[in-house]
Design a protein around this motif. Structure first.
Motif, short mmCIF file in Angstrom:
data_model
loop_
_atom_site.label_atom_id
_atom_site.label_comp_id
_atom_site.label_asym_id
_atom_site.label_seq_id
_atom_site.Cartn_x
_atom_site.Cartn_y
_atom_site.Cartn_z
N LYS A 199 0.84 -1.20 0.00
CA LYS A 199 0.00 0.00 0.00
C LYS A 199 0.87 1.25 0.00
O LYS A 199 0.62 2.21 -0.74
N LYS A 200 1.89 1.23 0.84
CA LYS A 200 2.80 2.38 0.91
C LYS A 200 3.52 2.61 -0.42
O LYS A 200 3.67 3.75 -0.87
N MET A 201 3.94 1.52 -1.08
CA MET A 201 4.68 1.62 -2.34
C MET A 201 3.74 1.76 -3.53
O MET A 201 4.19 1.94 -4.66
N ASP A 202 2.42 1.65 -3.31
CA ASP A 202 1.42 1.71 -4.38
C ASP A 202 1.72 0.65 -5.44
O ASP A 202 1.62 0.90 -6.64
N ASN A 203 2.09 -0.56 -4.96
CA ASN A 203 2.40 -1.67 -5.87
C ASN A 203 1.19 -2.59 -5.93
O ASN A 203 0.94 -3.40 -5.04
N ARG A 204 0.40 -2.45 -7.00
CA ARG A 204 -0.87 -3.17 -7.09
C ARG A 204 -0.67 -4.68 -7.24
O ARG A 204 -1.51 -5.47 -6.82
N GLN A 205 0.45 -5.08 -7.86
CA GLN A 205 0.72 -6.51 -8.02
C GLN A 205 0.78 -7.21 -6.66
O GLN A 205 0.09 -8.19 -6.39
N TYR A 206 1.63 -6.68 -5.76
CA TYR A 206 1.78 -7.28 -4.44
C TYR A 206 0.58 -6.99 -3.55
O TYR A 206 0.28 -7.77 -2.63
N LEU A 207 -0.10 -5.87 -3.77
CA LEU A 207 -1.32 -5.57 -3.02
C LEU A 207 -2.35 -6.67 -3.27
O LEU A 207 -2.96 -7.20 -2.34
N SER A 208 -2.53 -7.04 -4.56
CA SER A 208 -3.47 -8.10 -4.90
C SER A 208 -3.02 -9.44 -4.32
O SER A 208 -3.79 -10.16 -3.70
N GLU A 209 -1.75 -9.75 -4.49
CA GLU A 209 -1.27 -11.07 -4.07
C GLU A 209 -1.34 -11.25 -2.55
O GLU A 209 -1.72 -12.31 -2.06
N SER A 210 -0.96 -10.20 -1.79
CA SER A 210 -1.00 -10.33 -0.33
C SER A 210 -2.44 -10.44 0.18
O SER A 210 -2.71 -11.21 1.11
N LYS A 211 -3.38 -9.72 -0.45
CA LYS A 211 -4.79 -9.84 -0.03
C LYS A 211 -5.33 -11.25 -0.28
O LYS A 211 -6.04 -11.82 0.56
N ILE A 212 -5.00 -11.80 -1.42
CA ILE A 212 -5.46 -13.17 -1.73
C ILE A 212 -4.85 -14.17 -0.75
O ILE A 212 -5.53 -15.08 -0.25
N ALA A 213 -3.55 -13.99 -0.43
CA ALA A 213 -2.88 -14.90 0.52
C ALA A 213 -3.52 -14.81 1.90
O ALA A 213 -3.75 -15.83 2.57
N ILE A 214 -3.85 -13.58 2.33
CA ILE A 214 -4.51 -13.40 3.63
C ILE A 214 -5.88 -14.06 3.60
O ILE A 214 -6.30 -14.71 4.57
N GLY A 215 -6.61 -13.91 2.49
CA GLY A 215 -7.91 -14.55 2.35
C GLY A 215 -7.82 -16.06 2.50
O GLY A 215 -8.66 -16.70 3.16
N LYS A 216 -6.80 -16.67 1.93
CA LYS A 216 -6.63 -18.13 2.04
C LYS A 216 -6.39 -18.55 3.49
O LYS A 216 -6.88 -19.59 3.94
N ILE A 217 -5.61 -17.73 4.23
CA ILE A 217 -5.37 -18.03 5.65
C ILE A 217 -6.69 -17.98 6.43
O ILE A 217 -6.99 -18.87 7.24
N TYR A 218 -7.49 -16.94 6.17
CA TYR A 218 -8.77 -16.82 6.87
C TYR A 218 -9.70 -17.99 6.54
O TYR A 218 -10.49 -18.42 7.39
N ASN A 219 -9.64 -18.50 5.33
CA ASN A 219 -10.42 -19.71 5.01
C ASN A 219 -10.01 -20.87 5.90
O ASN A 219 -10.84 -21.65 6.38
N GLN A 220 -8.69 -20.98 6.17
CA GLN A 220 -8.21 -22.07 7.02
C GLN A 220 -8.60 -21.86 8.48
O GLN A 220 -8.71 -22.82 9.24
N PHE A 221 -8.78 -20.57 8.87
CA PHE A 221 -9.27 -20.26 10.22
C PHE A 221 -10.80 -20.40 10.32
O PHE A 221 -11.38 -20.14 11.37
N ASN A 222 -11.45 -20.76 9.19
CA ASN A 222 -12.92 -20.83 9.09
C ASN A 222 -13.58 -19.47 9.28
O ASN A 222 -14.76 -19.38 9.62
N GLU A 223 -12.80 -18.40 9.06
CA GLU A 223 -13.36 -17.04 9.05
C GLU A 223 -13.65 -16.70 7.59
O GLU A 223 -13.01 -15.86 6.97
N ASN A 224 -14.69 -17.38 7.05
CA ASN A 224 -14.89 -17.36 5.60
C ASN A 224 -15.37 -16.02 5.07
O ASN A 224 -15.06 -15.64 3.93
N LYS A 225 -16.13 -15.28 5.87
CA LYS A 225 -16.59 -13.96 5.40
C LYS A 225 -15.43 -13.00 5.23
O LYS A 225 -15.36 -12.25 4.24
N SER A 226 -14.49 -13.01 6.18
CA SER A 226 -13.28 -12.18 6.04
C SER A 226 -12.47 -12.64 4.83
O SER A 226 -11.93 -11.82 4.07
N ALA A 227 -12.38 -13.95 4.65
CA ALA A 227 -11.64 -14.49 3.50
C ALA A 227 -12.26 -13.99 2.19
O ALA A 227 -11.54 -13.57 1.27
N ILE A 228 -13.59 -14.02 2.11
CA ILE A 228 -14.28 -13.58 0.88
C ILE A 228 -14.01 -12.11 0.62
O ILE A 228 -13.74 -11.69 -0.53
#
Length: 664
Positions: free
Chosen positions: A269-298
């Motif tokens: 976010k600080k670097m305004d790098n959309r590539q890594y912004l997208s990738e880190s959000k998707i990775a965080i979403g996958k972790i939340y799926n594993q925590f069964n916090e599916n709404k946050s993951a979505i």
């Protein structure tokens, strides 16, 4: 792992601006009442780029560009467009990045800045690699390596070699990937390029993660992070943070993994790098799926998918859809789960366009299986709410569905095996075709090979002026008697292999070897303006190689050859003879005379004829020594000359000594 850091290598290739400030006194810009030279505008733009303020960096680069365009300094114009392209790249605006890189290359071509052209091709190849077009990416990388064989820019060769290693990583050919990455690493260490070393460590760590060598991966990432922190390079740090998150994710240390993914998210976010912004959000979403916090993951994965759509990254679209499929399946939204499953498969197929049609057929079966499976789960849940008789009826229905699914799976497996066989057959045929092409080009010049493939025959051609080079080992029989047959063949192969590489370097055509003799020609099949100078340079380099080879063999008391070398110029006829075991050959009196020039030469010297001397006597590259009017068997008396480079013997000795050390 992503390859955004690969573009950074270009910044090192852009020339220093300080020497240019003095020539820009009359061409300047005004900011807040002060007159700022063009070079200073570029430096300010670089500072904004390093901080991640990309829009501001482009603003300053464009101001500098206006000034350079006014002065028609095409090298500086090319530099500006390259800086602008890099800012667009960091912002994941790949179409604009490619467009500006191409404009930069055109300006470099106007002034013959070959190193800049190679770095541009390298960066465009990196972008195509990023978006999953590996074929296009490799085309650019191959062009870079082809050009750099002549120029020898080690920094560009290292970056390109590393990029090819990244492609092999994505294709999961880890053995080949490691081979290329280690080659690049050797050059980075030689150049003391700490950023290059850090990038390489991150790439190797990603492979270690894939191979489940987690301790090895962690060690490499920690070393890389130490270098990057020292260099204060946040763009490279993004890649390390993402890989650290992946490392702990693979080991099921989910909380630790989430910390690194969130660090990557904040920095992107600080670097305004959309590539890594997208990738880190998707990775965080996958972790939340594993925590069964599916709404946050979505929520995270939807946001990541929106950015992936903006930058048109197929791989990120696929990852986001996988995450959303899992999230919606867990919250019981079957319709949306199926929708994202289908999208994921489509994006996966797009990443491998050569197999798209086959995988689409397979996907239809998989979608059917998924639909039936989800329907079965719902029906099973409904059965549990009804009385015993209804359960009995539902169980019959379930068994019927399972039988049907089993049949579908069996049919799908048979079809998949058939399609896989067809794909492997096509791949094998393509491999054989490429091997045949390579073999033909190893026998014949490219132009002649193309004519032979097209017409089935090759017309003989007259050439008014070519240069013929002959070599021959002195006292070959006596020296050979001191070696075993295996040692003899090995020594000849080492020498002729070196001659082949020298011939390729100077763009001269190897004709054939006859026993211990080597024959090559300059100016065929496509003449160029420098073939006469190039064949003499090739001859000098061959003699230098033989002197060094003898020096090394003498140190270990091993027999070594000494060589005569002669060159003559004149007209010849060239073509292919025979219909089996054919070869490209040359005929004419020029060939016979060149052989006589060689046989009347001296060990360690390059002997040339009067005709070649007259063509080169005004060259700034060579010194000539007249030998006299020497009798040549069957040709009468011929004026002959020794030729050497215009450099002192002391310098040549130093070069040879250094070469011998490096190759000992």
């Amino acid at each position: 792992m992503k390859i955004s850091s690969l573009i950074l290598c270009f910044i090192a290739f852009i020339g220093c601006y300080s020497s240019y400030l003095f020539s820009q006194k009359s061409i300047n810009n005004s900011i807040h009442g002060f007159q700022i030279p063009a070079d200073s505008l570029i430096k300010i733009g670089e500072k904004h780029q390093e901080k991640g303020d990309l829009a501001k960096s482009i603003e300053f680069f464009e101001k500098g560009l206006v000034i350079y365009e006014a002065s028609k300094d095409y090298k500086k114009i090319g530099d500006c467009y390259s800086y602008i392209a890099i800012s667009h790249y960091y912002n994941a605006d790949y179409p604009n990045a490619i467009s500006n890189f191409e404009i930069s290359r055109k300006n470099y071509e106007r002034v013959g800045y070959t190193k800049g052209i190679s770095s541009i091709n390298n960066n465009i190849g990196g972008i195509y690699n990023h978006i999953g077009n590996y074929v296009k990416s490799l085309e650019y990388y191959q062009n870079v390596l082809k050009n750099e064989k002549r120029t020898g820019n080690k920094d560009i060769i290292a970056a390109t070699t590393q990029n090819i290693g990244v492609i092999y990583t994505k294709l999961e050919d880890y053995e080949k990937a490691i081979e290329y990455l280690y080659k690049a690493n050797e050059i980075f260490y030689l150049l003391k390029d700490e950023k290059g070393i850090a990038q390489n460590l991150t790439s190797l760590a990603h492979i270690s993660i894939k191979q489940k060598k987690y301790d090895e991966a962690q060690n490499k990432l920690e070393k890389s992070l130490k270098i990057i922190t020292k260099k204060k390079d946040d763009q490279l740090k993004l890649d390390v943070l993402l890989n650290l998150g992946l490392l702990y994710h693979k080991q099921s240390f989910l909380k630790k993994s989430l910390e690194y993914y969130k660090d990557c998210l904040l920095l992107s976010k600080k670097m305004d790098n959309r590539q890594y912004l997208s990738e880190s959000k998707i990775a965080i979403g996958k972790i939340y799926n594993q925590f069964n916090e599916n709404k946050s993951a979505i929520n995270y994965c939807k946001s990541g998918l929106n950015i992936a759509n903006e930058i048109n990254s197929l791989s990120l679209k696929k990852d986001a859809c996988d995450c959303l499929y899992e999230g919606y399946k867990c919250v019981g939204n079957t319709k949306l789960a199926l929708n994202y499953f289908e999208k994921s498969k489509l994006f996966k197929d797009s990443l491998n366009i050569n197999e798209t049609s086959n995988k689409m057929m397979s996907m239809e079966f998989q979608n059917k299986q998924l639909l039936d499976s989800l329907a079965f789960v719902n029906k099973q849940h409904a059965v549990q709410l009804k009385h015993t008789q209804e359960i009995h009826e539902r169980e019959k229905q379930r068994n019927y569905i399972l039988g049907t699914l089993g049949l579908i799976v069996l049919l799908a497996g048979g079809l998949y095996n058939r399609l896989n066989f067809v794909r492997k057959s096509k791949k094998a045929l393509q491999f054989e075709k490429e091997r045949s092409e390579k073999l033909l080009l190893n026998i014949l010049p490219e132009e002649i090979a193309e004519e032979l493939k097209e017409k089935g025959s090759v017309n003989a051609r007259d050439f008014n002026l070519v240069a013929i080079l002959f070599t021959d080992f002195k006292s070959f029989t006596q020296t050979a008697e001191l070696m075993t047959p295996q040692e003899l063949v090995e020594e000849i192969n080492i020498c002729f292999k070196a001659f082949d590489l020298i011939s390729e370097k100077y763009n001269i055509e190897k004709i054939k070897t006859i026993g211990d003799a080597y024959m090559a020609a300059g100016g065929i099949p496509i003449p160029d303006d420098k073939f006469l100078e190039n064949i003499v340079l090739a001859g000098l380099e061959m003699q230098e190689f033989m002197l060094i080879r003898k020096y090394k063999n003498d140190l270990i008391n091993k027999p070594a050859f000494e060589m005569r070398l002669g060159i003559h110029s004149g007209p010849i006829v060239a073509g292919i003879v025979g219909i089996r075991k054919f070869q490209y050959d040359v005929w004419g009196d020029t060939v016979n005379t060149a052989s006589r020039i060689e046989s009347n030469g001296t060990v360690g010297k390059v002997n040339i004829s009067e005709s070649l001397y007259q063509l080169l006597k005004n060259s700034d590259l060579f010194d000539f020594e007249y030998r006299g009017n020497i009798h040549a068997k069957g040709k009468g008396n011929i004026n002959m000359y020794y030729v050497e480079k215009k450099s002192s013997k002391k310098e040549i000795f130093k070069e040879n000594e250094l070469f011998a050390k490096n190759n000992s």
